[in-house]
Design a protein around this motif. Structure first.
Motif, PDB file in Angstrom:
ATOM      1  N   VAL A   9      56.666  38.612  24.526  1.00  0.00           N
ATOM      2  CA  VAL A   9      57.417  38.420  25.506  1.00  0.00           C
ATOM      3  C   VAL A   9      56.481  37.779  27.389  1.00  0.00           C
ATOM      4  O   VAL A   9      57.253  37.023  27.966  1.00  0.00           O
ATOM      5  N   LEU A  10      55.353  37.664  26.732  1.00  0.00           N
ATOM      6  CA  LEU A  10      54.778  36.700  28.015  1.00  0.00           C
ATOM      7  C   LEU A  10      55.130  34.992  27.993  1.00  0.00           C
ATOM      8  O   LEU A  10      55.573  34.365  28.355  1.00  0.00           O
ATOM      9  N   ALA A  11      55.838  34.528  26.275  1.00  0.00           N
ATOM     10  CA  ALA A  11      55.441  33.354  26.109  1.00  0.00           C
ATOM     11  C   ALA A  11      57.386  33.465  26.072  1.00  0.00           C
ATOM     12  O   ALA A  11      57.514  32.031  26.455  1.00  0.00           O
ATOM     13  N   GLU A  12      57.832  34.697  26.294  1.00  0.00           N
ATOM     14  CA  GLU A  12      59.415  34.633  26.705  1.00  0.00           C
ATOM     15  C   GLU A  12      59.731  33.329  27.929  1.00  0.00           C
ATOM     16  O   GLU A  12      59.852  33.375  28.518  1.00  0.00           O
ATOM     17  N   ALA A  13      58.773  34.596  28.803  1.00  0.00           N
ATOM     18  CA  ALA A  13      58.782  34.027  29.728  1.00  0.00           C
ATOM     19  C   ALA A  13      58.201  32.924  30.494  1.00  0.00           C
ATOM     20  O   ALA A  13      59.453  32.363  31.213  1.00  0.00           O
ATOM     21  N   GLY A  14      56.752  32.574  29.873  1.00  0.00           N
ATOM     22  CA  GLY A  14      56.554  30.749  30.515  1.00  0.00           C
ATOM     23  C   GLY A  14      57.466  30.290  29.817  1.00  0.00           C
ATOM     24  O   GLY A  14      57.884  29.059  30.892  1.00  0.00           O
ATOM     25  N   LEU A  15      58.315  30.183  28.483  1.00  0.00           N
ATOM     26  CA  LEU A  15      59.659  29.022  28.195  1.00  0.00           C
ATOM     27  C   LEU A  15      60.607  29.215  29.015  1.00  0.00           C
ATOM     28  O   LEU A  15      61.461  28.184  29.860  1.00  0.00           O
ATOM     29  N   SER A  16      60.760  30.261  29.839  1.00  0.00           N
ATOM     30  CA  SER A  16      61.994  30.709  30.247  1.00  0.00           C
ATOM     31  C   SER A  16      62.431  30.234  31.550  1.00  0.00           C
ATOM     32  O   SER A  16      62.907  28.947  32.616  1.00  0.00           O
ATOM     33  N   TYR A  17      61.032  30.552  32.203  1.00  0.00           N
ATOM     34  CA  TYR A  17      60.125  29.638  33.315  1.00  0.00           C
ATOM     35  C   TYR A  17      60.760  27.175  33.672  1.00  0.00           C
ATOM     36  O   TYR A  17      61.046  27.416  34.306  1.00  0.00           O
ATOM     37  N   ILE A  18      59.982  27.060  32.368  1.00  0.00           N
ATOM     38  CA  ILE A  18      60.451  26.105  32.299  1.00  0.00           C
ATOM     39  C   ILE A  18      61.232  26.266  31.791  1.00  0.00           C
ATOM     40  O   ILE A  18      62.099  24.461  31.718  1.00  0.00           O
ATOM     41  N   THR A  32      64.318  21.672  21.386  1.00  0.00           N
ATOM     42  CA  THR A  32      64.942  22.328  22.453  1.00  0.00           C
ATOM     43  C   THR A  32      65.109  20.960  23.227  1.00  0.00           C
ATOM     44  O   THR A  32      66.359  20.490  23.088  1.00  0.00           O
ATOM     45  N   THR A  33      64.556  19.729  22.401  1.00  0.00           N
ATOM     46  CA  THR A  33      64.615  18.657  22.276  1.00  0.00           C
ATOM     47  C   THR A  33      66.391  18.439  21.782  1.00  0.00           C
ATOM     48  O   THR A  33      67.197  17.744  21.641  1.00  0.00           O
ATOM     49  N   LEU A  34      66.345  19.004  20.562  1.00  0.00           N
ATOM     50  CA  LEU A  34      67.350  19.117  19.618  1.00  0.00           C
ATOM     51  C   LEU A  34      67.674  19.516  19.751  1.00  0.00           C
ATOM     52  O   LEU A  34      69.581  18.885  19.565  1.00  0.00           O
ATOM     53  N   PHE A  35      68.316  21.037  20.498  1.00  0.00           N
ATOM     54  CA  PHE A  35      69.984  21.457  20.841  1.00  0.00           C
ATOM     55  C   PHE A  35      70.031  22.118  21.335  1.00  0.00           C
ATOM     56  O   PHE A  35      70.533  23.031  21.391  1.00  0.00           O
ATOM     57  N   GLY A  36      68.762  21.661  23.014  1.00  0.00           N
ATOM     58  CA  GLY A  36      69.143  22.317  23.728  1.00  0.00           C
ATOM     59  C   GLY A  36      68.769  23.593  24.055  1.00  0.00           C
ATOM     60  O   GLY A  36      68.296  24.128  22.957  1.00  0.00           O
ATOM     61  N   PRO A  37      68.068  24.176  25.549  1.00  0.00           N
ATOM     62  CA  PRO A  37      67.355  25.247  25.444  1.00  0.00           C
ATOM     63  C   PRO A  37      68.264  26.900  25.589  1.00  0.00           C
ATOM     64  O   PRO A  37      69.489  26.387  25.744  1.00  0.00           O
ATOM     65  N   SER A  38      67.594  27.794  24.775  1.00  0.00           N
ATOM     66  CA  SER A  38      68.271  28.384  24.692  1.00  0.00           C
ATOM     67  C   SER A  38      67.114  30.417  24.176  1.00  0.00           C
ATOM     68  O   SER A  38      66.061  29.748  23.908  1.00  0.00           O
ATOM     69  N   ALA A  39      67.732  30.943  24.514  1.00  0.00           N
ATOM     70  CA  ALA A  39      66.753  32.202  23.750  1.00  0.00           C
ATOM     71  C   ALA A  39      66.521  32.245  22.175  1.00  0.00           C
ATOM     72  O   ALA A  39      65.207  32.651  21.967  1.00  0.00           O
ATOM     73  N   ILE A  40      67.450  31.767  21.813  1.00  0.00           N
ATOM     74  CA  ILE A  40      67.612  31.405  20.497  1.00  0.00           C
ATOM     75  C   ILE A  40      66.644  30.113  19.808  1.00  0.00           C
ATOM     76  O   ILE A  40      64.986  30.809  19.305  1.00  0.00           O
ATOM     77  N   ASN A  41      66.019  29.716  20.507  1.00  0.00           N
ATOM     78  CA  ASN A  41      64.974  28.655  20.642  1.00  0.00           C
ATOM     79  C   ASN A  41      64.253  29.115  20.778  1.00  0.00           C
ATOM     80  O   ASN A  41      62.791  28.951  20.551  1.00  0.00           O
ATOM     81  N   ALA A  42      63.584  29.989  21.621  1.00  0.00           N
ATOM     82  CA  ALA A  42      62.942  30.407  22.211  1.00  0.00           C
ATOM     83  C   ALA A  42      62.228  31.365  21.070  1.00  0.00           C
ATOM     84  O   ALA A  42      60.860  31.145  20.897  1.00  0.00           O
ATOM     85  N   MET A  43      62.946  32.053  21.003  1.00  0.00           N
ATOM     86  CA  MET A  43      63.045  32.762  19.634  1.00  0.00           C
ATOM     87  C   MET A  43      62.243  32.057  18.711  1.00  0.00           C
ATOM     88  O   MET A  43      61.070  32.502  17.952  1.00  0.00           O
ATOM     89  N   VAL A  44      62.887  31.346  18.436  1.00  0.00           N
ATOM     90  CA  VAL A  44      62.367  30.786  16.679  1.00  0.00           C
ATOM     91  C   VAL A  44      60.594  29.991  16.829  1.00  0.00           C
ATOM     92  O   VAL A  44      60.210  30.240  16.074  1.00  0.00           O
ATOM     93  N   ALA A  45      60.838  29.207  18.186  1.00  0.00           N
ATOM     94  CA  ALA A  45      59.771  28.461  18.824  1.00  0.00           C
ATOM     95  C   ALA A  45      58.382  29.424  18.691  1.00  0.00           C
ATOM     96  O   ALA A  45      57.599  29.518  17.669  1.00  0.00           O
ATOM     97  N   ILE A  46      58.897  31.068  18.929  1.00  0.00           N
ATOM     98  CA  ILE A  46      57.882  31.630  19.144  1.00  0.00           C
ATOM     99  C   ILE A  46      57.473  32.471  17.685  1.00  0.00           C
ATOM    100  O   ILE A  46      56.451  32.866  17.782  1.00  0.00           O
ATOM    101  N   GLY A  47      58.150  32.535  16.956  1.00  0.00           N
ATOM    102  CA  GLY A  47      59.095  32.901  15.698  1.00  0.00           C
ATOM    103  C   GLY A  47      57.934  31.900  14.633  1.00  0.00           C
ATOM    104  O   GLY A  47      56.466  32.577  13.832  1.00  0.00           O
ATOM    105  N   ILE A  48      58.138  30.860  15.037  1.00  0.00           N
ATOM    106  CA  ILE A  48      57.316  29.412  14.124  1.00  0.00           C
ATOM    107  C   ILE A  48      55.110  30.012  14.619  1.00  0.00           C
ATOM    108  O   ILE A  48      55.054  29.891  13.643  1.00  0.00           O
ATOM    109  N   PHE A  49      55.678  29.988  16.204  1.00  0.00           N
ATOM    110  CA  PHE A  49      53.751  30.054  16.247  1.00  0.00           C
ATOM    111  C   PHE A  49      53.535  31.567  15.610  1.00  0.00           C
ATOM    112  O   PHE A  49      51.941  31.952  15.243  1.00  0.00           O
TER     113      PHE A  49
END
Lengths: 282, 512, 495, 320
Positions: free
Chosen positions: A209-218, A132-149
């Protein structure tokens, strides 16, 4: 044959049935939302906001006067999409890594294991912060972050399952038949760890789904005007005192969604060979 | 009065009956054996006597135990030793403490340390073992500890459930001798459960034979062995003494496989900076196998025979030495086995359950070796697979089925068929009958002998079972600690062993 | 006070049960919630409003100060004279004032402060305030003379802002972490990430503060802010971050909602140099399509005053131009067709993080869709907004609140991110800047407002409300923000 | 054991070094000039340039990386761009919150999760087990931030037993400090406890089928004696692994929960630093979080070796 009987056995598992039904409903709602929702979700109708349950708006309307049920459908779809693609990223990268580690052993395995440990040290939220620091927040970034994990999770399961398979004699037989490691991994190993991977996928899906919710929350996940279950919950929480249902609906949806997929995964796991499943505790 | 009397015991899981009306009695000091193949219900019978059956099982019938029952039954009056020495001990607890735990339960107030030391001495282990963890001990040592735990409460009855089947021959003989000695010394009764008629014969006065949960024959060991009444018993006895087969129509040809100075060592795991330590798995192995010859390879566990057979099959590489096979050279470090050589060599594995991919049907598995012969067209491939099936006595309809639809014996036949698809000159047989129930071993050995007779295939027959080797092999190689210590004609070697290990292996045989 | 007492008692009761001490306030303390934590506490070295919101008028004072109506009042300068040509200001300084560290205040400190701010390597965020200054001279310890290049109408206002507060040479370098000023409150401690604690300055020579202790608590999450208020963990927010929750506080007698306005003109920023927005008809069409009340209701839950131009409605010079482009969908469509876009067009809409932008953006997108303009909403962080929109001007539309007071002059700069280039307007502003006469200034300001409205340079939406939520027993809070800051001097408990 | 630890420490060091490099260079390509950002939209170019020089932003990325890395070894992480304070000091303050929060949640979740898991396994299939596992399912499924908010609504807003958030430094009033962490710790710990309870139950049920439990029973131990003396310790091995992995989630959870309870922890430091483009703080704080996860995994490895003599000797736990 074998899959069918596994599925049939799983069906007799009560929690699997509940999970299957729940997951089916959620997936169905998500699929329908792609082509049809009761109302468009980009219509703003301020005078009719915070409508309560009614025949025209089954779950009422939100703070912009949008139909809650339509939003919920779209929200489920986008939460599911994020979680699903995160699983896909994790599986597409992690499974080959795991299979390679098990097939080659030696230095390649050591590197993959270190890489795994390394990725594990970056919880999705930290990857999400960096992305997010690099590209700004978005659903795609959340997906990539969760995907990496998800990558090391799948790599671990694939390797764990594959390691025990590589000691089996049919693998030796395949080697004698001149098959290369890659051929053996595809023909003999992957199909036999597939069930483990499917179980893990359902679990990672619910975690996603939980992680997406948490990321969306912050604020690191899905951004308005798009919506997701997490974002709906976050936005509605400030109306909790005035309009508690606004938060309870998406909150409950998340809880039921996650429980459904967990039960599905549990049921599948219990039905599969308990010896094999031991590698994927959680 | 008998110590334990079992009357018409039946056990079932749900609707599925596993044990049908078994009756037996054990007198004080008497050693009773129960013989049967896997799934015959013998272990469940033993567990029901010590009252350890899983709760879900339903039992019918009576078990009269003429010892005080209740909490002190287990350990104090009946002790038990289990099959798997690898898993039967708590891996996180020193073995001395595991023995001591039993003492604390049954003999409070004694000097535990001294008694633990006595028990360890009784099972013929050095006193220092008390401070070791199970993983630091060998299988035989662990089984001795298991015995010491069972003896701790000084029980009137010892139940031993396949205590030796996971051990190698030499250790098995030692454990059996030990059990016999302690039973006599304490005048302790024994219920000995085994699939191995030889082990029962060596240990027991009285024997019950079980077949699929039914009691088929009972009597004193000598009478049952000498004059078995039932067909099943007869088959068991016959299988324990394999029939000897030699080439009749064919003669042994020129050298097919020649190994010269093969050596292999494994690096032991350790920190990267530490001085590397190695185990020498094979040192300077040289051998020859001729066309149509069956060469036996025997030795105690860990002697390197598996590594050697895998190097010959091209599944592993050696660090030094050369392999000449049918005009091809391979086997050196990083040396790939040429495809042309692979076509001439197959392997049959020990475990009939692990040797087929459960997700593939038999056709997929059996066609797989033909990957090495891309020049064959579909009809030729089909012909080869069907022919191979025919030769092992199976039919092509079976090709559509998955492995789980076959019995162990059928699978081993299928494994042999797979080996034959390539029409190889040499087949490496790695313990091909060890995992099979005794009653079907004979058939498989017979099949192997026929194939050699008819097609002139040479065998490298790896086995721990000297009787089987003597029955099938022309020549035998005896390995110990990575070296070939003795080789020659089977009869010469087995009748007049030169090497000490050969003698020990022969002594450990438990004949019927 | 009844309720407070009750709260205290209740808390004490629970505290007794739990064996823990109470977290409730005493009547001479105040805890003020803030959304953003200041990056540091030196108002002369940073742009962040949060710095001023903690220290302005509380810890630091300038020569002048801005009162809650936006008027210039004496502060460290008790009086001043302006030369006839309007370029020389002579300030008479307050006597007997000392900084919180005990060093005394005199003309040298003023000199130091202004020289520091004007220096080459100054990191003052508002160097523009000091740019017109040609010299600063200490006539004697109690008198300072400042010369400026040309007459300037808002000079006294500017030097009353946080960026021009007086600092001492002994402490200036450490003000970022340990601010030392002359104000009614002394800095006590800053728990990073959590709170800043101030205490009453016993040696203060002016009107003393009522509170003995003031704590600024930083709560960024709107839900948490709401909970903190409801749980009594803070006594108020000068600007409550969640307008949607205000109804709850309005309905609850324990709280008061103080409605005021900020200097923030919230506008639909438009790239006037980029097609199709370079066509005034397109801009007018957009102006006709906007429904300000729906935006205020939907995004701000009714808190906000509609504006028709870039000017604060509470300012005496404000001209009501709301009627310039009334909502008229058909008219808007006609204008678009005239401009060559009968079917409308597509454009991007970059939304910075604040709620007004993200929520307002969705509503505006829905409104513009009615006249055929399809907006792609792009959420950006402030850093990216500064880079893309503000600096490189790579945008079509954006939405932003311009919080600088009296900032209509930005339209005179064609390089500013609106890229609005109108020579007439520029001439008016140039004249306004050098005019000191009130009546003439008003006339010019009104003319400027009319030009902006007529040209529909940007979509003028609403004046950002300042909605304070406070404990019902507090009084003396500023309803408005004529200048960035939370002056707590007059705040007191009504008991 | 020492060799094992040494090998692991070497691995940890390498991992940390790679992590530091990745974090540094990834964040170096960030758009936006921190200096401009700090001075605001109306700042003049000279002011920005002056600040850039002061912050050392005019040096090359490699130089700055090595300065940062060298500083890491000396415990000097540089000076925050925006707050002009030593980063070490900033983070030390935040760790006063984040560390007790994470460790408190870890402890509480263990204290709740493991006993429930053990009791459920002992009563497998009975009502208590079913109820516990249903609760655990819900505990896993509920988003932690929502759970946290519901806790605040109940315990802070309605009953006013605990503060709704905020933090008083330990040095001020340890009791108040502890008190402000109660709700956050509960919010973090309960979902974790649900996971641990499930894992513990599964693992123990598994271990109860093991041969050595049968040996223990045959020795004369009752079922529950066998479970407590032999089962639990063995069942703990996989649970330990999961606890190590879950710590990463716990760290993620603290970042989220800090927002709900406006706690001055590392997570909020990162967020405020990102919005201020204060890269040096972002990097160091992320590295500290990552280091915490790596360290906990290392401790889990050591604990594993401590519990399991096989690993002490073998020189490593096989992965998976």
């Amino acid at each position: 044959m074998a899959e069918q009987s596994t599925f049939a056995r799983a069906l007799s598992h009560p929690s699997f049935r509940v999970g299957l039904l729940g997951s089916f409903i959620f997936i169905l709602l998500a699929l329908i939302s792609v082509v049809w929702t009761p109302y468009a979700t980009d219509i703003v109708d301020i005078p009719n906001r915070f409508g309560s349950f009614s025949a025209s708006n089954w779950l009422g309307t939100d703070y912009l006067g949008r139909d809650q049920f339509s939003l919920l459908m779209v929200g489920i779809a986008s939460s599911l999409k994020v979680a699903l693609l995160a699983v896909a990223i994790g599986a597409l990268v992690g499974v080959p890594l795991g299979l390679m580690a098990a097939a080659q052993r030696g230095w390649l395995e050591a590197i993959i294991l270190r890489f795994n440990d390394f990725i594990f040290a970056f919880p999705a939220i930290i990857s999400a912060i960096i992305i997010t620091t690099l590209f700004g927040p978005s659903a795609i970034n959340a997906m990539v972050a969760i995907g990496i994990f998800n990558i090391p999770v799948f790599a671990r399961v694939a390797r764990g399952g594959a390691l025990s398979l590589w000691t089996l004699e049919y693998v030796d037989a395949a080697k004698l038949s001149g098959l290369t490691s890659a051929q053996i991994s595809l023909r003999h190993i992957l199909p036999n760890v597939a069930s483990l991977l499917i179980v893990q996928a359902t679990i990672q899906l619910s975690l996603g789904v939980l992680a997406e919710a948490g990321l969306s929350y912050i604020g690191l996940g899905t951004q308005p005007p798009d919506t997701s279950l997490g974002l709906m919950l976050k936005e509605a929480q400030s109306f909790f005192f005035g309009f508690p249902m606004q938060a309870i609906i998406p909150g409950l949806a998340i809880v039921l969604f996650v429980i459904s997929f967990n039960l599905l995964g549990d049921g599948l796991r219990d039905t599969l060979d308990p010896k094999l499943t031991r590698v994927s505790t959680l | 009065m008998s110590l334990v009397e079992v009357k018409d015991l039946s056990i079932s899981f749900g609707d599925h009956a596993v044990v049908h009306a078994i009756s037996l009695s054990i007198d004080p000091g008497q050693r009773v054996g129960v013989v049967g193949e896997s799934g015959s219900g013998k272990s469940l019978t033993a567990l029901s006597i010590i009252d350890l059956l899983p709760e879900s099982d339903k039992t019918k019938g009576d078990i009269v135990r003429n010892v005080p029952t209740g909490e002190s039954l287990r350990g104090k009056h009946i002790g038990m030793v289990f099959q798997e020495p690898m898993t039967a001990l708590n891996p996180l607890m020193k073995v001395g403490d595991q023995i001591r735990e039993a003492l604390e339960l049954h003999l409070p107030g004694i000097d535990f340390v001294a008694r633990v030391a006595e028990l360890i001495e009784e099972v013929e282990l050095p006193p220092s073992v008390a401070n070791r963890y199970p993983h630091e001990l060998s299988g035989g040592q662990r089984q001795r500890i298991g015995l010491a735990i069972a003896l701790a409460g000084e029980p009137e009855l010892l139940i031993a459930d396949e205590p030796t089947s996971a051990l190698d021959m030499i250790t098995q003989a030692q454990i059996i001798a030990l059990i016999k000695r302690v039973c006599k010394a304490h005048n302790m009764a024994l219920l000995f459960i085994s699939h191995d008629l030889g082990a029962v014969a060596a240990l027991c006065d009285f024997v019950h034979v079980l077949e699929r949960g039914k009691q088929v024959e009972s009597g004193t060991t000598s009478s049952v062995l000498k004059s078995p009444q039932q067909a099943y018993t007869k088959r068991l006895i016959a299988a324990a003494k394999p029939t000897r087969r030699r080439l009749t129509t064919r003669t042994i040809g020129p050298p097919l496989l020649e190994l010269d100075g093969i050596s292999k060592r494994f690096k032991l795991p350790g920190p990267i900076w530490a001085k590397k330590s190695y185990v020498q798995a094979l040192s300077d192995i040289s051998l020859t196998i001729r066309e149509a010859e069956c060469v036996g390879l025997v030795g105690p566990s860990g002697c390197g025979k598996t590594t050697l057979s895998r190097i010959i099959a091209g599944l592993q590489t050696a660090q030094r030495g050369t392999i000449q096979f049918d005009g091809h050279a391979y086997g050196r470090k990083l040396g790939e086995m040429p495809r042309a050589a692979r076509r001439e060599l197959s392997m049959v594995f020990q475990d009939p359950f692990g040797s087929f991919d459960p997700r593939l049907n038999m056709a997929q598995s059996l066609y797989e070796p033909l990957n090495l012969m891309p020049e064959l067209d579909h009809a030729e491939r089909r012909e080869r697979v069907h022919m191979a099936l025919e030769r092992v006595g199976l039919t092509p309809e079976m090709l559509k089925r998955h492995p789980h639809a076959f019995s162990g014996g059928q699978r081993q036949r299928l494994a042999i068929a797979r080996a034959l698809v390539l029409r190889p000159k040499l087949v490496v047989l790695d313990e091909p009958v060890s995992a099979l129930d005794v009653s079907i071993r004979g058939d498989v050995l017979e099949l192997l002998a026929d194939l050699r007779e008819n097609f002139g295939i040479a065998y490298l027959f790896v086995s721990h079972d000297l009787d089987v080797v003597r029955a099938v092999a022309d020549r035998v190689l005896v390995m110990d600690k990575g070296k070939i210590v003795e080789q020659g004609d089977v009869d010469t070697v087995f009748d007049a062993p030169q090497a000490e290990i050969t003698q020990r292996l022969l002594d450990a045989r438990l004949g019927v | 006070m009844q309720i407070i007492e009750k709260t205290v008692k209740k808390s004490l009761a629970f505290a007794a049960v739990l064996g823990l001490s109470t977290f409730s306030a005493f009547a001479s303390d105040i805890r003020v919630g803030m959304v953003l934590e200041p990056p540091h506490l030196d108002p002369t070295a940073g742009a962040a409003a949060a710095i001023d919101e903690v220290v302005y008028a509380n810890v630091f004072e300038g020569l002048t100060r801005i009162d809650q109506n936006g008027a210039v009042q004496p502060s460290l300068a008790t009086s001043w004279t302006i030369s006839n040509d309007g370029t020389t200001y002579t300030f008479n300084l307050k006597q007997g004032v000392s900084f919180h560290d005990g060093t005394s205040f005199d003309a040298d400190d003023v000199l130091f402060t202004f020289e520091r701010a004007r220096a080459e390597d100054s990191t003052n965020a508002q160097k523009g305030i000091f740019a017109p200054i040609t010299s600063v001279t200490a006539i004697d310890p109690a008198t300072v003379e400042i010369k400026i290049a040309q007459p300037q109408g808002d000079f006294l206002f500017n030097i009353g802002r946080g960026d021009a507060v007086i600092v001492a040479p002994e402490s200036a370098e450490k003000n970022q972490s340990n601010p030392v000023g002359t104000g009614p409150f002394k800095f006590v401690r800053w728990d990073q990430g959590s709170r800043v604690i101030l205490e009453k300055n016993a040696d203060y020579t002016g009107t003393p503060a009522h509170m003995n202790k003031a704590t600024f608590v930083f709560i960024s999450d709107p839900n948490a802010a709401q909970n903190a208020m409801l749980a009594g963990d803070v006594d108020g927010f000068a600007n409550f971050p969640a307008p949607e929750s205000l109804a709850i506080f309005e309905a609850d007698p324990r709280y008061q909602v103080v409605r005021g306005s900020t200097e923030g003109e919230t506008i639909l920023s438009t790239n006037n140099a980029k097609a199709p927005f370079d066509d005034v008809r397109v801009r007018k069409a957009i102006a006709h399509a906007l429904d300000r009340q729906a935006i205020i209701d939907g995004a701000m839950f009714g808190y906000g005053t509609p504006i028709g131009t870039h000017f604060a409605p509470h300012h005496p010079y404000y001209e009501d131009l709301l009627g310039t482009h009334p909502r008229d969908i058909e008219g808007a469509k006609a204008l678009l067709a005239e401009a060559g876009y009968p079917e409308g067009f597509k454009a991007t809409f970059k939304l910075p993080p604040p709620t007004y932008a993200r929520r307002g953006g969705q509503i505006i997108a829905a409104q513009l869709r009615e006249i055929g303009i399809e907006l792609e909403l792009i959420n950006v962080e402030w850093g990216q907004w500064l880079e893309d929109v503000f600096k490189t001007k790579n945008y079509d539309l954006s939405i932003v609140s311009h919080v600088e007071p009296f900032d209509i002059g930005i339209y005179a700069n064609p390089g500013y991110y609106f890229q609005y280039d109108n020579v007439v307007f520029q001439a008016i502003i140039e004249k306004l800047n050098v005019t000191a006469d009130e009546a003439k200034r008003e006339q010019l300001a009104r003319a400027a407002q009319r030009i902006l409205a007529e040209d529909a340079v940007n979509g003028y939406l609403f004046q950002l409300a300042k909605t304070g939520v406070w404990n019902a027993n507090l009084e003396g809070m500023w309803p408005n923000s004529p200048v960035e800051g939370n002056d707590l001097t007059a705040v007191r408990w009504t008991n | 054991m020492i060799g094992f630890a040494a090998k692991r420490i070497f691995g940890v060091a390498v991992t940390l070094l790679v992590a530091a490099a990745i974090i540094f260079f990834l964040l170096d390509i960030l758009p936006g000039d921190p200096a401009r950002f700090m001075l605001g939209i109306n700042a003049t170019d000279d002011a920005v340039a002056a600040l850039r020089t002061e912050l050392g932003l005019d040096q090359s990325a490699f130089n700055r990386f090595f300065i940062w890395l060298f500083g890491l070894f000396q415990g000097d992480l540089g000076i925050s761009f925006s707050q002009r304070m030593p980063v070490t000091q900033l983070m030390a303050e935040r760790l006063q919150v984040s560390l007790p929060l994470a460790l408190g949640a870890l402890t509480l979740s263990t204290l709740i999760g493991l006993p429930i898991g053990i009791i459920a396994a002992q009563n497998r299939g009975k009502l208590g087990d079913t109820l516990a596992m249903i609760l655990a399912q819900v505990g896993i499924a509920i988003p932690n931030f929502w759970f946290a908010m519901l806790l605040v609504l109940a315990f802070a807003v309605t009953w006013r037993i605990f503060p709704p958030g905020g933090f008083v430094p330990w040095s001020d009033d340890p009791l108040l400090a502890a008190r402000s962490l109660v709700l956050p710790i509960i919010a973090l710990a309960l979902p974790q406890a649900a996971i641990l309870a499930r894992v513990m139950r599964t693992s123990l049920v598994d271990v109860m089928q093991a041969d050595f439990i049968r040996t223990a029973r045959a020795k004369g131990l009752t079922q529950s004696q066998a479970i407590w003396r032999h089962g639990v310790r063995n069942a703990l091995l996989p649970v330990l692994t999961i606890m190590g992995l879950q710590f990463a989630f716990l760290i993620a959870g603290t970042i989220i929960v800090e927002n709900v309870f406006y706690l001055p922890g590392l997570g909020r430091l990162i967020f405020s630093a990102i919005s201020a483009r204060d890269l040096i703080v972002v990097r160091s704080a992320i590295l500290v979080l990552v280091a915490m996860v790596i360290l906990v995994m290392f401790i889990v490895d050591l604990a594993y070796a401590f519990v399991d003599p096989r690993i002490r000797a073998g020189g490593g736990r096989s992965d998976g």
